[in-house]
Design a protein around this motif. Structure first.
Motif, short mmCIF file in Angstrom:
data_model
loop_
_atom_site.label_atom_id
_atom_site.label_comp_id
_atom_site.label_asym_id
_atom_site.label_seq_id
_atom_site.Cartn_x
_atom_site.Cartn_y
_atom_site.Cartn_z
N SER A 16 0.82 -1.22 0.00
CA SER A 16 0.00 0.00 0.00
C SER A 16 0.85 1.26 0.00
CB SER A 16 -0.94 0.01 1.21
OG SER A 16 -0.19 0.03 2.43
N TRP A 17 2.13 1.15 0.34
CA TRP A 17 3.04 2.30 0.34
C TRP A 17 3.14 2.91 -1.05
CZ3 TRP A 17 5.82 4.99 3.92
CH2 TRP A 17 6.86 5.78 3.45
N TRP A 18 3.02 2.07 -2.09
CA TRP A 18 3.23 2.52 -3.46
C TRP A 18 1.92 2.84 -4.19
CZ3 TRP A 18 8.16 3.38 -3.49
CH2 TRP A 18 9.01 2.56 -2.77
N THR A 19 0.78 2.75 -3.52
CA THR A 19 -0.50 3.01 -4.18
C THR A 19 -1.00 4.41 -3.85
OG1 THR A 19 -1.76 2.08 -2.35
CG2 THR A 19 -1.16 0.57 -4.11
N ASP A 20 -1.87 4.92 -4.69
CA ASP A 20 -2.49 6.22 -4.48
C ASP A 20 -3.67 6.04 -3.54
OD1 ASP A 20 -3.25 8.84 -4.60
OD2 ASP A 20 -4.07 8.71 -6.62
N ASP A 21 -3.45 6.21 -2.26
CA ASP A 21 -4.47 5.98 -1.24
C ASP A 21 -5.41 7.19 -1.15
OD1 ASP A 21 -5.96 5.28 0.93
OD2 ASP A 21 -4.26 4.94 2.25
N PRO A 22 -6.72 6.99 -1.29
CA PRO A 22 -7.65 8.13 -1.23
C PRO A 22 -7.76 8.75 0.16
CG PRO A 22 -8.86 6.08 -1.42
CD PRO A 22 -7.41 5.74 -1.57
N TYR A 24 -5.22 9.79 1.88
CA TYR A 24 -4.17 10.80 1.96
C TYR A 24 -4.64 12.07 1.27
CZ TYR A 24 0.13 13.29 1.07
OH TYR A 24 1.09 14.26 0.99
N ASP A 26 -2.84 15.63 1.82
CA ASP A 26 -1.72 16.50 1.50
C ASP A 26 -0.69 16.44 2.61
OD1 ASP A 26 -0.18 18.41 0.18
OD2 ASP A 26 -1.88 19.74 -0.16
N ALA A 43 0.98 19.88 -1.90
CA ALA A 43 0.38 19.55 -3.21
C ALA A 43 -0.85 20.39 -3.51
CB ALA A 43 0.02 18.07 -3.25
N ASN A 45 -3.69 20.36 -2.14
CA ASN A 45 -4.94 19.62 -2.01
C ASN A 45 -5.63 19.88 -0.68
OD1 ASN A 45 -4.73 18.26 -4.49
ND2 ASN A 45 -3.31 16.82 -3.60
#
Length: 58
Positions: A16-22, A24, A26, A43, A45
Motif C-alpha cells: 500500500s506504500w506505493w499506491t495512491d491511497d484516497p 491521503y 496533503d 500539493a 490539495n
C-alpha cells in the motif's frame, strides 16, 4: 555492498506504500515560531491553520 540492505528495506514496505491511497490528502511542512494563518499544503490539495505553540524546556 548496500544493495542487500536496500532490498531488505524495500521488501519490508507494505504494498500500500506505493499506491495512491484516497485517505491521503496533503503534506504540510513548517518550521516557524511567528507565522500564523492559513497556508496551502505541499500539493495544494488541503490547507493548514497555523498558530505558534511554545513547548517549555524540560
Amino acid at each position: 555492498m548496500y544493495v542487500p540492505i536496500v532490498d531488505a528495506v524495500l521488501g519490508a514496505l507494505p504494498s500500500s506504500w506505493w499506491t495512491d491511497d484516497p485517505d491521503y490528502v496533503d503534506s504540510g511542512y513548517t518550521l516557524s515560531t511567528t507565522s500564523t494563518g492559513r497556508v496551502n499544503g505541499a500539493a495544494a490539495n488541503g490547507w493548514l491553520d497555523l498558530a505558534p505553540y511554545w513547548v517549555e524546556q524540560l
